[in-house]
Write an enzyme that holds these catalytic residues in place. Sequence first.
Site, PDB file in Angstrom:
ATOM      1  N   ASP A 124      -4.130  -2.547   4.061  1.00  0.00           N
ATOM      2  CA  ASP A 124      -4.324  -1.801   2.812  1.00  0.00           C
ATOM      3  C   ASP A 124      -5.367  -0.704   2.965  1.00  0.00           C
ATOM      4  OD1 ASP A 124      -3.343  -4.678   1.939  1.00  0.00           O
ATOM      5  OD2 ASP A 124      -2.790  -3.217   0.397  1.00  0.00           O
TER       6      ASP A 124
ATOM      7  N   GLN B 248       3.757 -13.589  -1.400  1.00  0.00           N
ATOM      8  CA  GLN B 248       4.537 -12.421  -0.950  1.00  0.00           C
ATOM      9  C   GLN B 248       5.328 -12.721   0.325  1.00  0.00           C
ATOM     10  OE1 GLN B 248       1.365 -12.255  -2.041  1.00  0.00           O
ATOM     11  NE2 GLN B 248       0.867 -10.259  -2.904  1.00  0.00           N
TER      12      GLN B 248
ATOM     13  N   ALA C 257       0.791  -1.226   0.000  1.00  0.00           N
ATOM     14  CA  ALA C 257       0.000   0.000   0.000  1.00  0.00           C
ATOM     15  C   ALA C 257       0.834   1.293   0.000  1.00  0.00           C
ATOM     16  CB  ALA C 257      -0.978  -0.028   1.170  1.00  0.00           C
TER      17      ALA C 257
ATOM     18  N   ASN D 209      -6.785  -6.286   4.484  1.00  0.00           N
ATOM     19  CA  ASN D 209      -5.380  -6.628   4.207  1.00  0.00           C
ATOM     20  C   ASN D 209      -5.365  -7.873   3.335  1.00  0.00           C
ATOM     21  OD1 ASN D 209      -2.528  -6.107   4.602  1.00  0.00           O
ATOM     22  ND2 ASN D 209      -2.467  -7.943   5.860  1.00  0.00           N
TER      23      ASN D 209
HETATM   24  O1  MRU Z   1      -1.185  -7.323  -3.197  1.00  0.00           O
HETATM   25  P1  MRU Z   1      -0.067  -6.633  -2.437  1.00  0.00           P
HETATM   26  O2  MRU Z   1       1.202  -7.393  -2.442  1.00  0.00           O
HETATM   27  O3  MRU Z   1       0.083  -5.196  -2.853  1.00  0.00           O
HETATM   28  O4  MRU Z   1      -0.619  -6.639  -0.936  1.00  0.00           O
HETATM   29  C1  MRU Z   1       0.178  -6.101   0.082  1.00  0.00           C
HETATM   30  C2  MRU Z   1      -0.459  -6.205   1.417  1.00  0.00           C
HETATM   31  O5  MRU Z   1      -1.554  -6.706   1.576  1.00  0.00           O
HETATM   32  C3  MRU Z   1       0.273  -5.577   2.573  1.00  0.00           C
HETATM   33  O6  MRU Z   1       0.055  -6.298   3.752  1.00  0.00           O
HETATM   34  C4  MRU Z   1      -0.251  -4.146   2.766  1.00  0.00           C
HETATM   35  O7  MRU Z   1      -0.226  -3.445   1.562  1.00  0.00           O
HETATM   36  C5  MRU Z   1       0.555  -3.408   3.776  1.00  0.00           C
HETATM   37  S1  MRU Z   1       2.153  -2.985   3.158  1.00  0.00           S
HETATM   38  C6  MRU Z   1       2.952  -2.087   4.355  1.00  0.00           C
END
Ligand code: MRU
Length: 365
Positions: free
Chosen positions: A244, A203, A55, A254
Amino acid sequence: MPPVTEHRRTLWPAPDGRAALTYDQRFLPHALPELRLERLEDAAAAIAEMKVRGAPLIGAVAAFGVAFAMREEPSDAGLGAACDRLARTRPTAVNLRWALERLHTLLRPLPPSERAARAFAEAVAIAEEDVAVNRAIGERGFALIEAAARRKRPGEPVRVLTHCNAGRLATVDWGTATAPIYLAHRRGLAVHVWVDETRPRNQGAAITAFELGQEGVPHTVIADNAGGHLMREGLVDLCIVGADRVARNGDVTNKIGTYLKALAAFDNRVPFYVALPSSTIDWRLADGTAVPIEERSGDELALVAGRTADGRIETVRITPEGSPCGNWAFDVTPARLVTAFVTERGVCPASEAGLLSLFPEAAAA
Ligand code: MRU
């Protein structure tokens, strides 16, 4: 991949002042090529194709995207079109809208001739602020890890479970959920991190494990389904995840799977913390029910890429041809399952009153 010997941020302005430099994260943990962004379309594609993700990083890259667009078309129409283009790249993380609105509010009153330079400077400022904010989250969260360490035998590690990647590569530096962990490790507190693999894009297994390895933080990658078992066995002292989008009432959107971890934590009385910068709070949303949940291609479930023993990257299918796959990328964890928020201004209950106690200026919003 050669070892990274020099610590770098995830996003930084190019020395020529014409571009932003970042990394293409799609090939982790096997490669992390540098990526130069210098046009609106570069920034939009990087976000949409998840070359960059997380995010806060999405928000900062979008800010640079506006700056590039202002070099090409600095009119009011150009500004509006650039913000619309970037806003459509990904739906769930509210940091994107936050950054675009910040740029739009700043630039709209300015003469078009001044917009490109001001926008670039503001994008650099957003990136700098992100580092400071995450560092502050780290200090607040460190106190929680330190308190957990005091409840353990000397030298016994505090076992932290995290989901997805809310780390350095999801932000400009430090990460949100990882910042307290990095500070604890650097300050000599023993920590051990359970890293959820985070299917389908992995991830956790690919990015968080890579980051922790670079920093020398002890960790173990676990299957997404293992967290409940570990909590029930008493092997998790606390959970820390990112977010997010956090609604006014404290509901947390999230990465998919966060909700299940929060349920397991609640049932086992394991503290479940959500680390977030204030740019992740959507003050306009009363609760999490109306958050747009991104639905992505089923191929992300059906196809898995990895490195073969002889070094080739190969993609293989793991589901039957013809079996449909559903791929919701985020879920909503009700505020009642969250022990507390860890923000740049402090730790607070996951509720509207809790958030307003730290961000009273939002009461008027
Ligand atoms: O789909 P992504 O990899 O963008 O999702 C990321 C997440 O869900 C993270 O936990 C969130 O963005 C927090 S990042 C500090």
